[in-house]
Scaffold this motif. Structure first.
Motif, mmCIF file in Angstrom:
data_model
loop_
_atom_site.group_PDB
_atom_site.id
_atom_site.type_symbol
_atom_site.label_atom_id
_atom_site.label_comp_id
_atom_site.label_asym_id
_atom_site.label_seq_id
_atom_site.Cartn_x
_atom_site.Cartn_y
_atom_site.Cartn_z
ATOM 1 N N GLU A 117 -3.697 -10.548 -1.147
ATOM 2 C CA GLU A 117 -3.590 -9.785 -2.309
ATOM 3 C C GLU A 117 -2.989 -8.484 -2.082
ATOM 4 O OE1 GLU A 117 -7.167 -9.964 -4.555
ATOM 5 O OE2 GLU A 117 -7.079 -12.255 -4.514
ATOM 6 N N ASP A 118 -2.826 -7.927 -0.588
ATOM 7 C CA ASP A 118 -2.512 -6.535 -0.541
ATOM 8 C C ASP A 118 -1.531 -6.454 0.530
ATOM 9 O OD1 ASP A 118 -2.449 -3.839 -1.008
ATOM 10 O OD2 ASP A 118 -4.346 -3.629 0.404
ATOM 11 N N PHE A 119 -0.528 -5.501 0.553
ATOM 12 C CA PHE A 119 0.590 -5.425 1.288
ATOM 13 C C PHE A 119 0.969 -3.889 1.548
ATOM 14 C CE2 PHE A 119 4.734 -5.876 3.386
ATOM 15 C CZ PHE A 119 4.599 -7.126 4.113
ATOM 16 N N ARG A 120 0.943 -3.333 2.522
ATOM 17 C CA ARG A 120 1.373 -1.862 2.766
ATOM 18 C C ARG A 120 2.890 -1.680 2.361
ATOM 19 N NH1 ARG A 120 -1.253 -0.206 8.519
ATOM 20 N NH2 ARG A 120 0.419 1.657 8.021
ATOM 21 N N MET A 121 2.946 -0.967 1.529
ATOM 22 C CA MET A 121 4.362 -0.302 0.970
ATOM 23 C C MET A 121 5.268 -0.052 2.447
ATOM 24 S SD MET A 121 4.784 -0.852 -2.157
ATOM 25 C CE MET A 121 6.100 0.262 -2.673
ATOM 26 N N LYS A 122 4.608 0.518 3.546
ATOM 27 C CA LYS A 122 5.595 1.144 4.779
ATOM 28 C C LYS A 122 6.206 -0.178 5.123
ATOM 29 C CE LYS A 122 2.700 2.057 8.469
ATOM 30 N NZ LYS A 122 2.317 3.167 9.399
ATOM 31 N N ASP A 123 5.432 -1.593 5.090
ATOM 32 C CA ASP A 123 5.777 -2.647 5.583
ATOM 33 C C ASP A 123 6.799 -3.540 5.138
ATOM 34 O OD1 ASP A 123 4.070 -1.867 7.880
ATOM 35 O OD2 ASP A 123 2.298 -3.197 6.983
ATOM 36 N N ILE A 124 7.293 -2.781 3.811
ATOM 37 C CA ILE A 124 8.168 -3.936 3.000
ATOM 38 C C ILE A 124 9.624 -3.462 3.593
ATOM 39 C CG2 ILE A 124 9.506 -3.942 1.186
ATOM 40 C CD1 ILE A 124 6.674 -3.288 -0.263
ATOM 41 N N TYR B 264 14.630 -7.512 -10.069
ATOM 42 C CA TYR B 264 13.450 -7.375 -9.690
ATOM 43 C C TYR B 264 13.367 -6.842 -8.408
ATOM 44 C CZ TYR B 264 11.661 -9.637 -14.216
ATOM 45 O OH TYR B 264 11.663 -9.869 -15.335
ATOM 46 N N ALA B 265 14.228 -7.278 -7.278
ATOM 47 C CA ALA B 265 14.228 -6.997 -6.131
ATOM 48 C C ALA B 265 14.570 -5.312 -5.998
ATOM 49 C CB ALA B 265 15.391 -7.739 -5.288
ATOM 50 N N THR B 266 15.591 -5.120 -6.635
ATOM 51 C CA THR B 266 15.986 -3.602 -7.071
ATOM 52 C C THR B 266 14.820 -2.791 -7.317
ATOM 53 O OG1 THR B 266 18.215 -4.217 -7.623
ATOM 54 C CG2 THR B 266 17.646 -2.092 -7.991
ATOM 55 N N ILE B 267 14.145 -3.220 -8.379
ATOM 56 C CA ILE B 267 12.815 -2.363 -8.623
ATOM 57 C C ILE B 267 11.827 -2.209 -7.351
ATOM 58 C CG2 ILE B 267 10.626 -2.477 -9.973
ATOM 59 C CD1 ILE B 267 12.409 -3.579 -12.327
ATOM 60 N N LEU B 268 11.571 -3.355 -6.638
ATOM 61 C CA LEU B 268 10.822 -3.267 -5.571
ATOM 62 C C LEU B 268 11.615 -2.247 -4.480
ATOM 63 C CD1 LEU B 268 8.397 -4.107 -4.167
ATOM 64 C CD2 LEU B 268 9.637 -6.215 -3.191
ATOM 65 N N LYS B 269 12.651 -2.399 -4.454
ATOM 66 C CA LYS B 269 13.372 -1.758 -3.213
ATOM 67 C C LYS B 269 12.925 -0.090 -3.695
ATOM 68 C CE LYS B 269 17.220 -4.396 -3.032
ATOM 69 N NZ LYS B 269 18.641 -4.591 -2.718
ATOM 70 N N ASN B 270 13.695 0.175 -4.811
ATOM 71 C CA ASN B 270 13.554 1.394 -5.311
ATOM 72 C C ASN B 270 12.045 2.128 -5.406
ATOM 73 O OD1 ASN B 270 16.254 1.705 -5.795
ATOM 74 N ND2 ASN B 270 16.043 1.202 -7.892
ATOM 75 N N SER B 271 11.097 1.192 -5.591
ATOM 76 C CA SER B 271 9.740 1.641 -5.612
ATOM 77 C C SER B 271 9.280 1.916 -4.036
ATOM 78 C CB SER B 271 8.720 0.569 -6.095
ATOM 79 O OG SER B 271 9.119 0.622 -7.423
ATOM 80 N N SER B 272 9.563 1.074 -3.139
ATOM 81 C CA SER B 272 9.368 1.198 -1.853
ATOM 82 C C SER B 272 9.842 2.401 -0.948
ATOM 83 C CB SER B 272 9.554 -0.257 -1.032
ATOM 84 O OG SER B 272 10.813 -0.458 -0.866
ATOM 85 N N TYR B 273 11.135 2.569 -1.651
ATOM 86 C CA TYR B 273 11.857 3.664 -0.918
ATOM 87 C C TYR B 273 11.255 4.794 -1.546
ATOM 88 C CZ TYR B 273 15.347 7.325 -0.063
ATOM 89 O OH TYR B 273 15.950 8.404 0.568
ATOM 90 N N SER B 274 10.881 5.161 -2.655
ATOM 91 C CA SER B 274 10.172 6.502 -3.234
ATOM 92 C C SER B 274 8.966 6.371 -2.661
ATOM 93 C CB SER B 274 10.443 6.476 -4.913
ATOM 94 O OG SER B 274 9.719 5.353 -5.370
ATOM 95 N N THR B 275 8.278 5.528 -2.468
ATOM 96 C CA THR B 275 6.980 5.618 -2.274
ATOM 97 C C THR B 275 6.832 6.004 -0.598
ATOM 98 O OG1 THR B 275 6.045 3.763 -3.588
ATOM 99 C CG2 THR B 275 4.877 4.359 -1.750
#
Length: 90
Positions: A35-42, A68-79
């Protein structure tokens, strides 16, 4: 203002973000059995698997899956830009 973003966004953008979040939750449960995944591991492989999951399990069309993939990519990059080397938020 939407609590997801912390800034003013349109209702349709907020809905898209929350839908992406829900898809990601289901993806983590079904594919990674967590249920959890570290953002830096994306990484690229994670994004590719998420996109495949959206197209197959969620029956999203190509354009929706890419959004949706772009939203995730942008979120993981900004995070990752706002995290220290330990993977925690500053």
């Amino acid at each position: 203002m939407d609590r997801f973003s912390g800034k003013s966004i349109s209702k349709s953008t907020a809905k898209r973000y929350w839908t992406c979040y829900n898809h990601l939750e289901q993806f983590l449960k079904e594919v990674y059995k967590t249920e959890d995944f570290r953002m830096k591991d994306i990484d690229h492989q994670f994004i590719t698997r998420f996109e495949y999951f959206l197209k197959t399990s969620r029956k999203c069309n190509h354009n929706s899956a890419l959004k949706y993939a772009t939203i995730l990519k942008n979120s993981s990059y900004s995070t990752s830009q706002s995290m220290d080397g330990q993977g925690s938020f500053l």
